[in-house]
Scaffold this motif. Structure first.
Motif, PDB file in Angstrom:
ATOM      1  N   PRO A 128       0.600  -1.245  -0.029  1.00 53.71           N
ATOM      2  CA  PRO A 128      -0.178  -0.149  -0.096  1.00 53.71           C
ATOM      3  C   PRO A 128       0.991   1.433   0.027  1.00 53.71           C
ATOM      4  O   PRO A 128       0.440   2.285  -0.406  1.00 53.71           O
ATOM      5  N   TRP A 129       1.489   1.353   0.892  1.00 53.09           N
ATOM      6  CA  TRP A 129       2.715   2.181   1.330  1.00 53.09           C
ATOM      7  C   TRP A 129       3.467   2.434  -0.320  1.00 53.09           C
ATOM      8  O   TRP A 129       3.735   4.025  -0.879  1.00 53.09           O
ATOM      9  N   ALA A 131       2.112   1.990  -3.148  1.00 51.53           N
ATOM     10  CA  ALA A 131       0.907   2.131  -4.746  1.00 51.53           C
ATOM     11  C   ALA A 131       0.849   3.529  -3.925  1.00 51.53           C
ATOM     12  O   ALA A 131       0.910   4.534  -4.950  1.00 51.53           O
ATOM     13  N   GLU A 132       1.056   4.240  -3.040  1.00 51.42           N
ATOM     14  CA  GLU A 132       0.421   6.025  -2.894  1.00 51.42           C
ATOM     15  C   GLU A 132       1.755   6.606  -3.032  1.00 51.42           C
ATOM     16  O   GLU A 132       1.543   7.706  -4.051  1.00 51.42           O
ATOM     17  N   HIS A 133       3.035   5.829  -3.044  1.00 51.30           N
ATOM     18  CA  HIS A 133       4.421   7.141  -3.608  1.00 51.30           C
ATOM     19  C   HIS A 133       4.309   6.742  -5.319  1.00 51.30           C
ATOM     20  O   HIS A 133       6.065   6.900  -5.867  1.00 51.30           O
ATOM     21  N   ASP A 134       3.859   5.885  -5.896  1.00 52.78           N
ATOM     22  CA  ASP A 134       3.812   5.342  -7.571  1.00 52.78           C
ATOM     23  C   ASP A 134       5.263   4.701  -6.884  1.00 52.78           C
ATOM     24  O   ASP A 134       5.921   5.273  -8.216  1.00 52.78           O
TER      25      ASP A 134
END
Lengths: 280, 322, 287
Positions: A128-129, A131-134
């Motif tokens: 998740p982390w 993905a958040e920061h791409d």
């Protein structure tokens, strides 16, 4: 008077044993190697060329070279540093450290890929982390590099540790006592002593880095032209029944294996690097 | 009686033995003495059947055994580095020769065990039968190797540098012990050594070898006092070579006041009950060593003394000194 | 302050023996950090995730019927292949160490082929040989022997992969075995077969066991060379590593993790057991 010494077998027994060993090796080792090249050129050099020159094949070759170019140097730096610490100093836990360095040898390649999926995959711990920061690691080049570094982790260190252990630290202590500093000692004394062993380790490390299949297969996502290394490309072509294409790319990898074996043998004969014990 | 007739042996282009003849009487204790490369170990191995000669015969009691395998010759062989079987206990090592026998020649298990125990007692290793060779000292291992060789009741005992791998103290003790054992058992034995002291102390007869030939075979007394060649004179004991081809032992030189050869003293030290004086023959580089009675005052360093041999030996011109 | 610049800063690190050589802090620190990041943390993840499933959840997916069938296949074929390799690996090592014959160097280099050849390449090559219409398969088929897509095919792939482990474990021990020990046996009246079975074999047996264990552990985890020739039928020819991949493709992360954990625990037990056994051997023989 020609007689057989008391510690060897008669000529007939010798010939029989040699023949049995050779037949076994021919069937299990030589024949598969011959099969790769025969199948690759089954439909002529044209078909071979076409398969190898295909853009997807080229992309796979480029990616494989890139992966090796990143992971081998990383393992060289680690291998040299770890061997220096382990062989030039006495500290508690040295053997534990060696055991840990060896761990990747005892892990299935598939599991080696899985651990990075569990860490960095979409459903992974850090997924998740990321993905958040791409940031893409799994199904992208960084994931393939990580899996390859893990798989090839012990190669250089395992080659250097016994070698440097045997050489001891007299040379280095002499250099230091003559006023050399740490880096000078390393460059002018240690490195020349270990260069052939280091090359040997690099050779094996590189062969494995370019040829790794299981671990890379799990983290790559098999995206044609993007995350397919050569071994993965071989698999895809094979599963699409493009046998000539699969064997053509496979023959390039087989050629790399032959070059590795030849270079390795030369190192063993010329520099008397032992190499019974180096079983990976 | 063991007879070796005209044995030759080549290893490739290297001639290890040229026509060697030797007779060994029953019960004799023989030393094959020589420097490395003299062919002494090769001769021992040919007698054992571990190596095969290119020409000549080996006779055991007038029977030609040249074509017999090592196993059939029934010789006990003690190897330089013991060659014990590491994964077998001491008792199993000793029993090996009996337990590999076939059919009715093989004693019962109980008999084999009893024999092994008896042999371990003989070599003073009682109670160590259950240990592994790796847990023994060098001297103990050597005695296990001997017990193992004796187990097959050999007609002949062959020992290759039996004390070579031991340290000085153990070596001396084991030497005396082996001598006693031989006296007690009377087994015909041949051992190889490069140590002249060992040969002179142990053997009934010393066979001095050089470059694949036997230079001399004789009692220790004969070999030392009446060397047959310059090589023997130099290899067995110490020898000074004086002008005129005189070979003189250091203790056969005396200091004289009239006449004699001038020697400049350049080193002096105590060697047991003697003073060892070293110097050079005046005006030359010839090194002279002499032993003087330690109860007398030694000459001072740098002085010139005059020496004269009490007894000496000359050799015919063909034997050029080494 | 870098420890490279201060070769005599040994007083501060009293937990190790003092040394005049520099660079301990740098090299040890770097090695430890890199090892932790690349190997230890990722490997720990798998145990962490397994622990999170609870015992029931773990057993349910880790020991499902399909998983158990996969373990049996993987362990069984790996054991069979390692056994074949123990026999032929010993033969090859013996021939390479003891005899002279033309092409020996070539043969010696060839033995390492499985280390150098990518497993996927080995996989498709073996399939080309043993498929029903393949080079060798076409002659076996009429005899009623089907290799490809059966456990026999898996065994053949694992024999290929495992051979060098046995040869390279046994070779140095065989080469170091003194001739004098064999000569001693000969002087004591042993024939060649007795010498081999009672003197030589016990001496090389530990190395043979090591080679067997390494080949076995490698075979259990092997993937690339097997999947092409095995046929991959669930419950029949589906090896454990393949089951992990299948589970992953179906996003069954728990299943994949549980099976991976079982396999890892198994290989660690083998390697640990091997080390303990070797240490015990050395102590027993007093070497």
């Amino acid at each position: 008077m020609s007689r057989t010494a008391s510690t060897t077998e008669g000529r007939t027994s010798q010939a029989l044993l040699i023949a049995a060993a050779m037949i076994f090796l021919a069937f299990f080792l030589l024949l598969p190697l011959v099969a790769v090249f025969t199948e690759a050129f089954k439909q002529g050099i044209g078909a071979f060329g076409q398969a190898v020159m295909h853009p997807d094949a080229w992309a796979a070759i480029r990616l494989t070279l890139l992966i090796a170019a990143i992971s081998v140097p990383l393992n060289v730096v680690f291998g040299v540093a770890a061997s220096w610490a382990i062989t030039k100093f006495h500290f508690p836990g040295r053997h534990l450290l060696i055991t840990f360095i060896d761990l990747p040898f005892s892990v299935s390649p598939v599991v080696s890929g899985l651990i990075f999926v569990l860490l960095f995959g979409a459903h992974g711990l850090l997924g998740p982390w990321l993905a958040e920061h791409d940031i893409k690691i799994i199904f992208a080049v960084p994931g393939i590099v990580l899996a390859t570094v893990f798989i090839t982790f012990p190669f250089v260190a395992r080659e250097l540790i016994p070698l440097m252990q045997e050489q001891g630290k007299d040379d280095e202590e002499a250099a230091i006592s003559l006023g050399a500093n740490g880096w000078q000692t390393f460059w002018h004394v240690t490195l020349p002593n270990i260069r052939w062993g280091l090359l040997y380790g690099v050779l094996l490390c590189n062969a494995r880095a370019m040829g790794e299949f299981g671990a890379v297969s799990v983290v790559s996502g098999h995206i044609r032209g993007e995350t397919n290394t050569m071994p993965l490309h071989v698999e895809i072509l094979y599963n699409e029944y493009d046998f000539v294409g699969a064997f053509a790319v496979a023959s390039l990898l087989a050629a790399l294996a032959l070059v590795t074996l030849i270079a390795k043998s030369i190192l063993e004969w010329r520099f008397d690097l032992h190499h019974g014990g180096a079983v990976h | 009686m063991i007879k070796v007739q005209n044995i030759t042996k080549h290893f490739g282009a290297f001639a290890a033995l040229y026509g060697v003849d030797l007779e060994v009487q029953p019960g004799e204790f023989i030393a094959l003495l020589g420097p490395s490369g003299s062919g002494k170990t090769t001769l021992l191995r040919i007698i054992a059947g571990l190596e095969f000669q290119d020409g000549g015969q080996v006779l055991f009691n007038d029977e030609d055994v040249s074509s017999r395998s090592v196993g059939e010759r029934q010789v006990g062989f003690v190897f330089q580095h013991y060659a014990l079987f590491r994964h077998m206990t001491v008792a199993e090592n000793v029993a090996f020769g009996l337990s590999v026998r076939k059919g009715k020649n093989r004693p019962t298990k109980a008999a084999i065990r009893a024999r092994a125990e008896e042999l371990l007692r003989l070599v003073q290793l009682e109670g160590l039968g259950h240990r592994y060779p790796g847990q023994l000292s060098g001297g103990q291992r050597q005695r296990v190797a001997l017990a193992r060789a004796l187990a097959i009741e050999p007609k002949l005992l062959l020992l290759d540098e039996p004390f070579g791998a031991l340290d000085a103290k153990v070596r001396k003790d084991l030497r005396r012990w082996l001598k006693d054992l031989h006296t007690q058992m009377g087994l015909t034995s041949i051992f190889v050594t490069h140590d002249q002291e060992e040969a002179l102390e142990l053997a009934d007869r010393v066979v001095v070898m050089d470059h694949g030939r036997i230079d001399q075979a004789g009692t220790p007394e004969q070999v030392y006092m009446e060397p047959a060649t310059p090589f023997v004179s130099h290899f067995v004991g110490e020898t000074n070579l004086l002008p005129g081809g005189l070979h003189v032992r250091p203790h056969d030189l005396e200091i004289v006041t009239d006449g004699g050869d001038p020697v400049v003293v350049d080193n002096l030290f105590r060697k047991g009950g003697f003073w060892r004086v070293e110097g050079k023959l005046a005006g030359s580089d010839t090194v002279i060593e002499l032993d003087l009675d330690a109860s007398l005052p030694p000459p001072a360093l740098g002085t010139t003394i005059f020496i004269r041999p009490r007894r000496s030996k000359t050799f015919p011109q063909t034997g050029v000194s080494p | 302050m870098s420890s490279l610049a201060t070769p005599f800063s040994v007083r501060k690190t009293s937990w190790r023996q003092p040394s005049v050589l520099p660079g301990f802090g740098l090299t040890f620190g770097f090695s430890l950090v890199w090892l932790t990041l690349i190997v230890l943390i990722p490997l720990a993840t798998i145990f962490l995730k397994s622990a999170g499933m609870g015992w029931h959840g773990f057993v349910e997916v880790g020991f499902s019927h399909r998983a158990i069938a996969a373990y049996r296949l993987s362990f069984g074929t790996a054991a069979a292949a390692a056994l074949i390799n123990a026999v032929f690996g010993l033969l090859v090592a013996w021939v390479l160490v003891r005899y002279r014959f033309p092409g020996k160097r070539f043969v010696s280099a060839l033995v390492d082929l499985p280390f150098a050849l990518p497993t996927a390449v080995a996989g498709i090559a073996l399939t080309a040989l043993y498929a029903p219409r393949g080079w060798i398969g076409q002659y076996l088929e009429p005899l009623g022997v089907t290799v490809a897509f059966t456990p026999l095919g898996i065994i053949i792939a694992l024999v290929f992969i495992g051979l060098p482990f046995v040869v390279r474990s046994v070779e140095p021990v065989l080469a170091d075995l003194g001739r004098d020990v064999e000569e001693a046996a000969a002087t004591l009246g042993a024939n060649r077969i007795q010498t081999f079975s009672q003197v030589i074999f016990p001496a090389i047996a530990p190395a043979l066991v090591t080679g067997f264990a390494l080949a076995f552990a490698r075979g259990v985890g092997e993937y690339g060379s097997v999947i092409f020739i095995s046929g991959n039928m669930p419950g029949k020819t589906e090896i454990a590593p393949l089951l992990i991949v299948t589970q992953l493709e179906q996003y069954a992360y728990d299943g994949a993790t549980a099976i991976a954990t079982v396999m890892m625990v198994f290989s660690f037990v083998i390697l640990f057991g091997l080390n303990a056994w070797q240490a015990a051997q050395r102590r027993r023989l007093g070497a």
